[in-house]
Design a protein around this motif. Sequence first.
Motif, short mmCIF file in Angstrom:
data_model
loop_
_atom_site.label_atom_id
_atom_site.label_comp_id
_atom_site.label_asym_id
_atom_site.label_seq_id
_atom_site.Cartn_x
_atom_site.Cartn_y
_atom_site.Cartn_z
N GLY A 117 0.79 -1.22 0.00
CA GLY A 117 0.00 0.00 0.00
C GLY A 117 0.82 1.27 0.00
N HIS A 118 2.14 1.17 0.11
CA HIS A 118 2.99 2.36 0.13
C HIS A 118 3.25 2.92 -1.27
N SER A 119 3.19 2.07 -2.28
CA SER A 119 3.35 2.48 -3.69
C SER A 119 4.68 3.18 -3.95
N HIS A 120 5.75 2.58 -3.51
CA HIS A 120 7.09 3.06 -3.84
C HIS A 120 8.09 1.92 -3.63
N PHE A 121 9.33 2.16 -4.01
CA PHE A 121 10.37 1.15 -3.83
C PHE A 121 10.85 1.12 -2.38
N HIS A 122 11.16 -0.08 -1.91
CA HIS A 122 11.70 -0.30 -0.57
C HIS A 122 13.04 -1.03 -0.68
N ILE A 123 14.03 -0.60 0.11
CA ILE A 123 15.24 -1.40 0.28
C ILE A 123 14.87 -2.63 1.10
N GLN A 124 15.27 -3.79 0.63
CA GLN A 124 14.93 -5.02 1.33
C GLN A 124 15.87 -5.27 2.51
N ASP A 125 15.28 -5.66 3.63
CA ASP A 125 16.04 -6.02 4.84
C ASP A 125 16.96 -4.88 5.28
N ALA A 126 16.46 -3.65 5.17
CA ALA A 126 17.27 -2.49 5.55
C ALA A 126 17.34 -2.31 7.06
N GLN A 127 16.34 -2.83 7.75
CA GLN A 127 16.36 -2.80 9.20
C GLN A 127 15.63 -4.02 9.74
N ARG A 128 15.96 -4.38 10.96
CA ARG A 128 15.28 -5.48 11.62
C ARG A 128 14.87 -5.02 13.02
N ILE A 129 13.73 -5.49 13.45
CA ILE A 129 13.27 -5.20 14.80
C ILE A 129 12.92 -6.51 15.48
N PHE A 130 13.40 -6.66 16.71
CA PHE A 130 13.20 -7.89 17.46
C PHE A 130 12.52 -7.60 18.79
N LEU A 131 11.62 -8.49 19.17
CA LEU A 131 11.08 -8.51 20.52
C LEU A 131 11.90 -9.52 21.30
N GLN A 132 12.52 -9.07 22.40
CA GLN A 132 13.38 -9.93 23.20
C GLN A 132 12.88 -9.99 24.64
N ASN A 133 13.28 -11.04 25.34
CA ASN A 133 13.05 -11.04 26.78
C ASN A 133 14.16 -10.26 27.46
N THR A 134 14.14 -10.16 28.76
CA THR A 134 15.13 -9.34 29.47
C THR A 134 16.53 -9.95 29.44
N GLN A 135 16.65 -11.19 28.98
CA GLN A 135 17.97 -11.81 28.80
C GLN A 135 18.43 -11.69 27.35
N ALA A 136 17.77 -10.84 26.57
CA ALA A 136 18.12 -10.54 25.18
C ALA A 136 17.91 -11.74 24.25
N LYS A 137 17.04 -12.67 24.63
CA LYS A 137 16.71 -13.79 23.77
C LYS A 137 15.59 -13.37 22.82
N PRO A 138 15.78 -13.49 21.50
CA PRO A 138 14.72 -13.09 20.55
C PRO A 138 13.47 -13.95 20.71
N LEU A 139 12.30 -13.28 20.69
CA LEU A 139 11.03 -13.98 20.79
C LEU A 139 10.22 -13.87 19.51
N GLU A 140 10.22 -12.68 18.90
CA GLU A 140 9.43 -12.45 17.70
C GLU A 140 10.20 -11.55 16.74
N ARG A 141 9.89 -11.67 15.46
CA ARG A 141 10.46 -10.83 14.42
C ARG A 141 9.40 -9.86 13.94
#
Length: 255
Positions: A117-141
């Motif tokens: 729905g943005h109707s423009h070009f995107h750089i692929q995988d330009a940033q990543r965001i992670f949900l982690q627990n307090t021990q920095a273990k990734p839970l969700e992408r």
Amino acid sequence: MNRIRTIAVALVAAVATLTFGPSVTPASAAVTDKLPDLAVLAPFDFRLEISPAGRRLLRFSTVIVNIGKGPFQLFGFDPDGVTSTGDVLRVRQQILQSDGTFRIRSTTATMMWAADGHSHFHIQDAQRIFLQNTQAKPLERWAKTGFCFLDSYPYGSTKPSRYDSANHVCQVAPNRTVPMGVSIRWGDIYKSTIALQWIDITGLPSGDYRILLVVDPPLETTGRFLESNEANNRGWTTIRLTRKAVTVLTTSATP
């Protein structure tokens, strides 16, 4: 073979006419790079939302800033100038030189015409965001995978934006290039209200978590774009999540 040659010639001609500046640097030992420096602000503006499908979503805003001595400048080239969902272009980086010209640097990055729905070009995988627990273990992408770089968040600059709609940012320009970037002391904000700016936390129990943002994530030891400092490409916010609310506990330092 003739088609390949025609595209190559057209690319050279198009880059030479990019509105952002010259592309060829004269050979000189005195000429040096003025590199960009991508950094991130801690994620903010957290809120909870229930999707039409009944999913529980954690929304938030993110900002990538350029605190380097040169602009962060990228371009792709679309040989036919016609966009459609799934179009993929190779990404090149332009590095500002001390004499005011730009040199072109090939990258392994690609940009794709978005189907969100943005109707423009995107750089692929330009940033990543992670949900982690307090021990920095990734839970969700994070759901979002593409990113259009532009000047949308002043970060100390007194100069007007350069990477904007007036310069065909993330669109095909008349010379068939697709420019994007972030000016010095500008940033690019993705607000919590836009499409796919969320993490699905359906079924996640109440507790303390960390939201980690990484720009130009490393594929091996460094990212795909040349910058002066690779050590400040991460920012995070620790939150307390309950059934009905989100509370910010701590954040990473401001770059």
